[in-house]
Design a protein around this motif. Structure first.
Motif, PDB file in Angstrom:
ATOM      1  N   SER A   9      69.822 -57.714   2.084  1.00 47.16           N
ATOM      2  CA  SER A   9      69.628 -56.828   3.216  1.00 47.16           C
ATOM      3  C   SER A   9      70.915 -56.043   3.433  1.00 47.16           C
ATOM      4  N   VAL A  10      70.762 -54.762   3.708  1.00 46.07           N
ATOM      5  CA  VAL A  10      71.930 -53.881   3.791  1.00 46.07           C
ATOM      6  C   VAL A  10      72.090 -53.330   5.199  1.00 46.07           C
ATOM      7  N   VAL A  11      73.283 -53.525   5.755  1.00 44.69           N
ATOM      8  CA  VAL A  11      73.649 -52.922   7.031  1.00 44.69           C
ATOM      9  C   VAL A  11      74.126 -51.508   6.714  1.00 44.69           C
ATOM     10  N   ASP A  12      73.342 -50.532   7.139  1.00 38.30           N
ATOM     11  CA  ASP A  12      73.658 -49.127   6.869  1.00 38.30           C
ATOM     12  C   ASP A  12      74.494 -48.581   8.020  1.00 38.30           C
ATOM     13  N   ILE A  13      75.803 -48.758   7.919  1.00 36.18           N
ATOM     14  CA  ILE A  13      76.733 -48.328   8.973  1.00 36.18           C
ATOM     15  C   ILE A  13      76.640 -46.822   9.201  1.00 36.18           C
ATOM     16  N   SER A  14      76.441 -46.047   8.134  1.00 32.52           N
ATOM     17  CA  SER A  14      76.388 -44.592   8.284  1.00 32.52           C
ATOM     18  C   SER A  14      75.206 -44.163   9.139  1.00 32.52           C
ATOM     19  N   ALA A  15      74.145 -44.962   9.173  1.00 31.30           N
ATOM     20  CA  ALA A  15      72.984 -44.624   9.997  1.00 31.30           C
ATOM     21  C   ALA A  15      73.302 -44.730  11.484  1.00 31.30           C
ATOM     22  N   LEU A  16      74.344 -45.483  11.827  1.00 30.38           N
ATOM     23  CA  LEU A  16      74.735 -45.615  13.232  1.00 30.38           C
ATOM     24  C   LEU A  16      75.397 -44.355  13.767  1.00 30.38           C
ATOM     25  N   ALA A  17      76.068 -43.636  12.890  1.00 33.00           N
ATOM     26  CA  ALA A  17      76.786 -42.441  13.319  1.00 33.00           C
ATOM     27  C   ALA A  17      75.797 -41.427  13.877  1.00 33.00           C
ATOM     28  N   GLY A  18      76.052 -40.952  15.052  1.00 36.21           N
ATOM     29  CA  GLY A  18      75.214 -39.933  15.656  1.00 36.21           C
ATOM     30  C   GLY A  18      74.028 -40.461  16.436  1.00 36.21           C
ATOM     31  N   VAL A  19      73.790 -41.763  16.416  1.00 33.13           N
ATOM     32  CA  VAL A  19      72.693 -42.319  17.201  1.00 33.13           C
ATOM     33  C   VAL A  19      73.203 -42.502  18.625  1.00 33.13           C
ATOM     34  N   TYR A  20      72.520 -41.896  19.571  1.00 29.85           N
ATOM     35  CA  TYR A  20      72.970 -41.914  20.954  1.00 29.85           C
ATOM     36  C   TYR A  20      73.093 -43.351  21.466  1.00 29.85           C
ATOM     37  N   GLY A  21      74.233 -43.657  22.014  1.00 27.32           N
ATOM     38  CA  GLY A  21      74.455 -44.961  22.622  1.00 27.32           C
ATOM     39  C   GLY A  21      74.785 -46.061  21.630  1.00 27.32           C
ATOM     40  N   VAL A  22      74.824 -45.702  20.356  1.00 30.16           N
ATOM     41  CA  VAL A  22      75.136 -46.701  19.333  1.00 30.16           C
ATOM     42  C   VAL A  22      76.296 -46.172  18.525  1.00 30.16           C
ATOM     43  N   GLY A  23      77.271 -47.000  18.297  1.00 28.11           N
ATOM     44  CA  GLY A  23      78.422 -46.595  17.515  1.00 28.11           C
ATOM     45  C   GLY A  23      78.682 -47.586  16.420  1.00 28.11           C
ATOM     46  N   THR A  24      79.885 -47.576  15.943  1.00 30.64           N
ATOM     47  CA  THR A  24      80.238 -48.542  14.905  1.00 30.64           C
ATOM     48  C   THR A  24      81.086 -49.640  15.514  1.00 30.64           C
ATOM     49  N   GLY A  25      80.866 -49.883  16.801  1.00 28.12           N
ATOM     50  CA  GLY A  25      81.576 -50.960  17.477  1.00 28.12           C
ATOM     51  C   GLY A  25      81.144 -52.313  16.947  1.00 28.12           C
TER      52      GLY A  25
END
Length: 181
Positions: free
Chosen positions: A77-93
């Motif tokens: 299973s892959v955590v797609d960190i790049s998919a988090l970028a630009g999602v409102y209210g979600v960051g790479t925290g």
């Protein structure tokens, strides 16, 4: 079905019969870019999973094949960190990434449980990165002989905007890919 593995402009201009069949078929589709060289069977089967219904269907097929070939299942299973970028209210925290990692752990854990029920060897892995690239690297690194993966079968504009990990794996994989919708 055979596939040429075209990428870039050639793929956009020529399209792909295989990709259309994969998106619209109600039955699993087995794809291969290369002629099979080794007829000894499948000894390492990769199941890329996100825990979705489509991934669960692919797991069912992989388990049957693994039983027939006495194969080891690899759940990735892959955590797609790049998919988090630009999602409102979600960051790479840290908490956002940990939440995604937890979901990935649950997805590979479900595959592990399914394999344990059938007394199959299983290897689980959660990784970060671009999903299709991580999958391709895993195939190469672990000597995978078959990939079994689910796809939601998106069509139209949604497919072009979101892309498809499954289609990218089909185009880039040197091993056969069984796609389940």
């Amino acid at each position: 079905m055979g596939t040429h593995g075209r990428t870039g402009l050639k793929r956009l201009l020529l399209g792909s019969v295989t990709e259309r069949v994969v998106r619209t078929s109600d039955v699993p589709v087995f794809t291969s870019r290369l002629a099979l060289v080794d007829e000894s069977g499948y000894d390492h089967i990769l199941i890329p999973t996100d825990g979705s219904e489509a991934a669960t269907g692919a797991t069912d097929h992989a388990v049957v094949i693994a039983e027939q070939h006495d194969a080891t299942i690899h759940a990735l299973s892959v955590v797609d960190i790049s998919a988090l970028a630009g999602v409102y209210g979600v960051g790479t925290g840290t908490s956002d990434v940990e939440s995604l990692e937890e979901g990935c752990e649950q997805a590979v854990g479900a595959v592990e449980e399914r394999c344990a029920d059938r007394d199959l060897d299983v290897v689980t892995n959660v990784a970060e990165g671009s999903p299709y690239r991580v999958i391709q690297q895993y195939i190469d690194d672990e000597g995978i002989s078959l990939v079994t993966m689910g796809t939601p079968g998106r069509t139209g504009l949604e497919r072009y905007l979101l892309g498809s990990v499954t289609e990218r794996v089909i185009r880039t994989s040197d091993v056969p890919v069984l796609i389940v919708r």
